[in-house]
Design a protein around this motif. Structure first.
Motif, mmCIF file in Angstrom:
data_model
loop_
_atom_site.group_PDB
_atom_site.id
_atom_site.type_symbol
_atom_site.label_atom_id
_atom_site.label_comp_id
_atom_site.label_asym_id
_atom_site.label_seq_id
_atom_site.Cartn_x
_atom_site.Cartn_y
_atom_site.Cartn_z
ATOM 1 N N ASP A 51 -13.557 15.445 -8.115
ATOM 2 C CA ASP A 51 -14.037 16.103 -6.892
ATOM 3 C C ASP A 51 -14.431 15.064 -5.836
ATOM 4 O O ASP A 51 -14.988 14.018 -6.166
ATOM 5 C CB ASP A 51 -15.288 16.945 -7.182
ATOM 6 N N HIS A 52 -14.167 15.379 -4.570
ATOM 7 C CA HIS A 52 -14.657 14.552 -3.470
ATOM 8 C C HIS A 52 -15.251 15.467 -2.392
ATOM 9 O O HIS A 52 -14.521 16.251 -1.777
ATOM 10 C CB HIS A 52 -13.532 13.717 -2.858
ATOM 11 N N MET A 99 -13.897 4.932 1.691
ATOM 12 C CA MET A 99 -13.282 6.270 1.689
ATOM 13 C C MET A 99 -13.825 7.025 2.902
ATOM 14 O O MET A 99 -14.568 8.006 2.784
ATOM 15 C CB MET A 99 -13.608 6.986 0.376
ATOM 16 N N HIS A 129 -18.175 5.885 -3.002
ATOM 17 C CA HIS A 129 -16.821 6.013 -2.454
ATOM 18 C C HIS A 129 -16.826 5.699 -0.957
ATOM 19 O O HIS A 129 -15.945 5.020 -0.439
ATOM 20 C CB HIS A 129 -16.277 7.420 -2.697
ATOM 21 N N ILE A 176 -19.678 11.047 -1.774
ATOM 22 C CA ILE A 176 -20.121 10.239 -2.915
ATOM 23 C C ILE A 176 -20.346 8.858 -2.321
ATOM 24 O O ILE A 176 -19.420 8.226 -1.796
ATOM 25 C CB ILE A 176 -19.063 10.224 -4.038
ATOM 26 N N CYS A 226 -15.848 10.772 2.336
ATOM 27 C CA CYS A 226 -16.337 11.325 1.081
ATOM 28 C C CYS A 226 -17.832 11.035 1.003
ATOM 29 O O CYS A 226 -18.273 9.936 1.324
ATOM 30 C CB CYS A 226 -15.626 10.679 -0.103
HETATM 31 CU CU LIG Z 1 -15.265 10.582 -3.279
#
Ligand SMILES: [Cu+2]
Length: 487
Positions: A415-416, A479, A474, A471, A469
């Motif tokens: 998941d992102h 990202m 990330h 997270i 993203c």
């Molecule tokens: Cu991510």
């Protein structure tokens, strides 16, 4: 100029802070005369008052709110009997809960007393580019910055603030820099219901109480890079297993913020049904009854918790297992239920539950037929559209005033959660399934190998905006992309 207490602690939550703010009526002559700094700032604020989302709600009386927030190292007790060196906003983790109103002109005087550059990103708030606290505007150690913005009509909701310096956001948030920001509406249909703010985080500590950062190159560092950093200590408002008092029959409004670097919560209170009444950008049109709610990174929810337990009983707020991982790096204990807090019923006789409005507010739909363009944003591990973040590159350009559909495709088996700065959107479809109800969001979880379609209008505020993203590891890996909104 009057001094008011604008920030109030949510009822019974000991960790929430009270902060003094200085409030003045816009263009109130004696106020201007009393505070030279406010005069200067008021001039800036006055130019930005025109509401861009007037269709979303009635106007509120204008006022200017000045806030000072300092980020600095601190030593706090998080685990019993142990001292932990943290980074803190105003000496607290989480930082002070900021309560504001739609229509407020806000001036935040930020002082960075950290040994490294930082920013304050006002997550989810629709504001000018220079006030976003994005990686484009780092504040040097010892430096200061004024964030100046106006809260749009219709923007009432649960937001949060955290640092966003590239590429060290994970480190600073995990060290303790995050806090809640509540925007209130003048016509809030749930304003009579007692309220809590629950800021969720998790962390790892050494046996001595220090925040445990893995040695670079270690297996843990590799796992953190892949999964995002998770901890084995669950914290609610910076506390381990706080007690949340409730009375039988009572209804409480909970605003919950996922401030974890990477942990996705699947929230439930066994034995209780929950009334989901809002998410990132405020209330839904109608309440939705649920048993559990998945709360991805940086997402927020508003819930009504009904005290259906017996006087003197207890219940648990839990996070149920949620498999967001690729099999290769899925933690061994991923399927463990985590206890977050205790719901403790008083022994008082049950109270009669209050009547709740069936309709919470109107949310005008963004019309897909007005979209100028449909863009594909493809997320793979650490990259967006096949590229790592480059501050000197513009990845997407949008004309001011355009409405667009963004198709967020998750190409990989993890998941992102996708976040767009500055502009809230409406989710149209999740993996081909039309969204059952309208809401305003700024983060949407895109589960492994799924696609989310959203619609967004770039109605104001030219500049460069991040999309990434959420997270945090990330994001730090790049990202993230740059969207330029051009006049
Ligand atoms: Cu991510």
């Amino acid at each position: 100029m009057r001094d008011l207490r604008l920030f109030s602690a949510p009822p019974r939550d000991a960790s929430s802070a009270q902060v003094r703010t200085r409030v003045s009526r816009l263009l109130e002559p004696h106020a201007l005369a009393l505070c030279a700094a406010a005069v200067l700032s008021l001039g800036i604020v006055a130019a930005t008052v025109a509401p861009a989302r007037a269709a979303r709600g009635p106007a509120t009386p204008l006022r200017t709110v000045e806030i000072t927030i300092t980020a600095a190292p601190a030593r706090l007790t998080i685990l019993p009997g142990l001292a932990t060196d943290v980074y803190a906003y105003d000496g607290r983790v989480p930082g002070p809960t900021i309560e504001l109103r739609e229509g407020d002109s806000v001036i935040v005087h930020f002082r960075n007393e950290l040994p490294e550059a930082s920013t304050i990103h006002w997550h989810g708030i629709h504001l000018p580019f220079v006030a976003d606290g994005s990686p484009f505007h780092p504040v040097a150690p010892g430096g200061t910055h004024d964030y100046v913005f106006t809260l749009q009509p219709g923007s009432a909701g649960t937001y949060w603030y955290h640092p966003h310096p590239h590429p060290v956001t994970t480190h600073q948030v995990v060290k303790g820099l995050f806090g809640a920001l509540i925007v209130r509406a003048p016509d809030d249909p749930l304003s009579d219901i007692p309220e809590r703010v629950l800021v969720l985080s998790d962390n790892r500590f050494t046996s001595g109480g220090a925040i445990d950062f893995p040695a670079s190159g270690s297996l843990q560092a590799t796992m953190d890079a892949e999964n995002g950093r998770e901890g084995d200590v669950m914290l609610v408002n910076g506390q381990v297993m706080p007690v949340l008092p409730i009375r039988a029959g009572e209804v409480q409004r909970w605003r919950i913020i996922n401030a974890s670097a990477a942990r996705v919560y699947r929230l439930a209170i066994p034995g209780h049904r929950l009334l989901h009444v809002g998410d990132d950008g405020g209330l839904f049109e109608d309440p939705v009854e649920v048993d559990e709610i998945v709360l991805a990174n940086a997402e927020r929810v508003e819930l009504l918790v009904r005290g259906t337990g017996a006087p003197g009983s207890r219940a648990l707020l839990q996070s149920l297992p949620y498999d967001r991982y690729i099999p290769q790096t899925r933690p061994a204990d991923w399927n463990r239920t985590r206890d977050l807090a205790v719901l403790e019923y008083s022994t008082e006789p049950p109270r009669t539950a209050p009547a709740l409005p069936a309709r919470l507010r109107e949310i005008p739909a963004l019309d897909p037929t007005t979209a100028r363009e449909t863009r594909v944003v493809a997320m793979s591990q650490g990259m967006i559209n096949g590229r790592h973040m480059d501050m000197h590159r513009v990845d997407l350009q949008v004309k001011l005033g355009a409405t667009e559909i963004w198709q967020i495709e998750n190409l990989v088996g993890m998941d992102h959660p996708f976040h767009l700065h500055g502009f809230q959107f409406q989710v149209l479809e999740r993996d081909g399934v039309p969204e059952p109800f309208r809401s305003w969001k700024d983060v949407v979880n895109v589960p492994k190998h799924q696609t989310v379609r959203l619609i967004v209008r770039f109605d104001d505020f030219p500049g460069k905006w991040m999309f990434h993203c959420h997270i945090l590891d990330h994001e730090d890996q790049g990202m993230m992309g740059v969207l330029e909104v051009t006049p």
